[in-house]
Design an enzyme around this catalytic site. Sequence first.
Site, PDB file in Angstrom:
ATOM      1  N   GLN A  29       0.886  -1.261   0.090  1.00  0.00           N
ATOM      2  CA  GLN A  29       0.151   0.058   0.015  1.00  0.00           C
ATOM      3  C   GLN A  29       0.987   1.148   0.019  1.00  0.00           C
ATOM      4  O   GLN A  29       0.817   2.098  -0.941  1.00  0.00           O
ATOM      5  CB  GLN A  29      -0.964  -0.026   1.172  1.00  0.00           C
ATOM      6  CG  GLN A  29      -1.737   1.193   1.486  1.00  0.00           C
ATOM      7  CD  GLN A  29      -2.644   1.108   2.785  1.00  0.00           C
ATOM      8  OE1 GLN A  29      -2.853   0.022   3.157  1.00  0.00           O
ATOM      9  NE2 GLN A  29      -3.008   2.239   3.377  1.00  0.00           N
ATOM     10  N   ILE A  37      -2.765   5.355  12.303  1.00  0.00           N
ATOM     11  CA  ILE A  37      -3.537   4.670  11.224  1.00  0.00           C
ATOM     12  C   ILE A  37      -2.960   4.609  10.131  1.00  0.00           C
ATOM     13  O   ILE A  37      -2.467   5.995   9.703  1.00  0.00           O
ATOM     14  CB  ILE A  37      -5.010   5.120  11.258  1.00  0.00           C
ATOM     15  CG1 ILE A  37      -5.478   4.939  12.535  1.00  0.00           C
ATOM     16  CG2 ILE A  37      -5.479   4.290  10.307  1.00  0.00           C
ATOM     17  CD1 ILE A  37      -7.112   5.639  12.801  1.00  0.00           C
ATOM     18  N   GLU A  38      -2.836   3.817   9.045  1.00  0.00           N
ATOM     19  CA  GLU A  38      -1.960   3.868   8.004  1.00  0.00           C
ATOM     20  C   GLU A  38      -2.256   4.754   7.210  1.00  0.00           C
ATOM     21  O   GLU A  38      -1.641   5.530   6.206  1.00  0.00           O
ATOM     22  CB  GLU A  38      -2.301   2.506   7.275  1.00  0.00           C
ATOM     23  CG  GLU A  38      -1.887   1.122   7.955  1.00  0.00           C
ATOM     24  CD  GLU A  38      -2.190  -0.042   7.507  1.00  0.00           C
ATOM     25  OE1 GLU A  38      -2.192  -0.063   6.313  1.00  0.00           O
ATOM     26  OE2 GLU A  38      -2.623  -0.962   8.328  1.00  0.00           O
ATOM     27  N   ASN A  39      -3.427   5.360   6.990  1.00  0.00           N
ATOM     28  CA  ASN A  39      -4.066   6.631   6.305  1.00  0.00           C
ATOM     29  C   ASN A  39      -3.470   7.924   6.616  1.00  0.00           C
ATOM     30  O   ASN A  39      -3.848   9.039   6.052  1.00  0.00           O
ATOM     31  CB  ASN A  39      -5.243   6.544   5.686  1.00  0.00           C
ATOM     32  CG  ASN A  39      -6.100   6.843   6.979  1.00  0.00           C
ATOM     33  OD1 ASN A  39      -6.105   6.087   8.153  1.00  0.00           O
ATOM     34  ND2 ASN A  39      -7.532   7.236   6.898  1.00  0.00           N
ATOM     35  N   GLY A  40      -2.610   8.063   7.610  1.00  0.00           N
ATOM     36  CA  GLY A  40      -2.152   9.061   8.269  1.00  0.00           C
ATOM     37  C   GLY A  40      -2.434   9.846   9.250  1.00  0.00           C
ATOM     38  O   GLY A  40      -2.239  11.053   9.721  1.00  0.00           O
TER      39      GLY A  40
END
Length: 525
Positions: free
Chosen positions: A110, A326-329
């Site tokens: 990702q 969280i991975e989306n920032g």
Amino acid sequence: MGKNKVISQEQAAALIKDGDLVTAQSIGMAGYPMHLVKGIQKRFKEQGHPRDITFMWSCGLGNWTDGQGADPLVGEDGLVKRIITGYVGASPAAVKRVVENTIEAYLLPQGAITQLYRSIAGHKPLVSQVGLKTFVDPRLDGAKSTIITKEELMEVVKIDDKEYLRYPNLKMNVSLIRGSYADENGNISIREEVSHLELLEAASAAKNSGGIVIAQVAHLVKNGTLDPKEVVVPGGIVDYVVVAPAEDHKQTQGVVYDPGLSNQVKVVMNEDNTTPFPLSAKKIIARRAAMELKNNIVLNVGVGTPDLVPLIAQEEGVDDTYMSTIENGIWGGNPVSGLDFGAAYNAESIISMANHFDLYDGGVLDLTVLGIGEVDEKGNNNVSMFSDQVAGPGGFINISQNTQNIVFVGTLTVGGKSHIEDGKVVIDKQGKAPKFVKQVKQVTFSGEFATDKKQNVIYVTERGVFELHDNHLRLIEIAPGIDLQKDIIDQMEFEPEVSADLHEMNPDIFQEKWGKLADIINAKD
């Protein structure tokens, strides 16, 4: 002002040509330009075009329900020829296509996809060690995930005698992005969205590839209305704007709009809502994983059993000792799950996903807790592809290859049943299949790579704890009540090394009430 950029859903769909590479962004359904996607599907059903496009996305797209996520495009025979994605598992029709080998599919990390957009925009190669010795490496699968996928996209290169993967230079034809507001010049604000995702990077990649950028928004406003500091994508690189109805522009799959999820307001959380969840095998696993926490660390946890660790920390009153990400920032706050997955209340910071993965790749994480799919004797962990199911790596490869301390969590077997009685694990059913196998189907995490990098890796199950030692598994802890031979070794496809110092897992975590996690954490200072 220049040309009128506002067009209809039908006009936007007509801009997609046969064979185009089209990209969209989302996490779950948050940030997904569903109105634009529906328009493309509608045109295909009516006209048979566009055909044979490549559809590319980085993060989990969809909510595991037919007709959502990537399914409106991938589910139509002839519309999509190839997918390039970090995670396919949330879109059932797309999963079916991959499992049945009826579509070309590349599953990439990702974070690498988000950074690839940025590299394409700057006409620079993306070279990274992320993915080495995993299925992304061309010496294994080269990210090819169906038998009809033939083209080699990945390449191993050497720089200063170190190996890297070179990711493909792709020509982006169309970027479908989504924001909350657009002004008449096409400046895009994400004021009511839950995160930045990789909007700017994907839009820039298309624009600098000679392609087009189409933005879906909820509101159109006059020029001069938007604070320039909140404009995430400048109008100079946005070609067209489509205003979507509310039903196609929900903030998440769960809600049309909640200002708390977009962090426009701070939400009063119910601090008293800390009722302990029942004692179970999964709770034991999460407690043991939580014992790896330290004060003032940066933490990431995966979905499923891993995301029980923050609940344990809350239950034990130590959830303020670390910084969650969280991975989306998203940094800090209170992450939400279910239909609102990808958002957090009361976040401290929200940055672009590409920049966030720069931090992950550079080692900002002190600890990660991730799931176990299947593990082999070399410590390899597969969470991305199984015989009848496919997910993709998501952020797993970026995170697991660049975090010094890793805890993999999961039950020892598939379908096993157990309960806790008098501080001991009682096996009610051994399980229909092992998770600890001779050889994994796909290498999502490489034990060899981790050994070379000297990462600290443990695998926590309800029956015992293993460590990665010199590129093989070693059993270091055993749960009270568990028989070493019958309950562990006989339930594995290989015989692990058993530590000469094999000892019992902390007996306190097998009690209904624990209350000792703070002491364990503070003792490490």
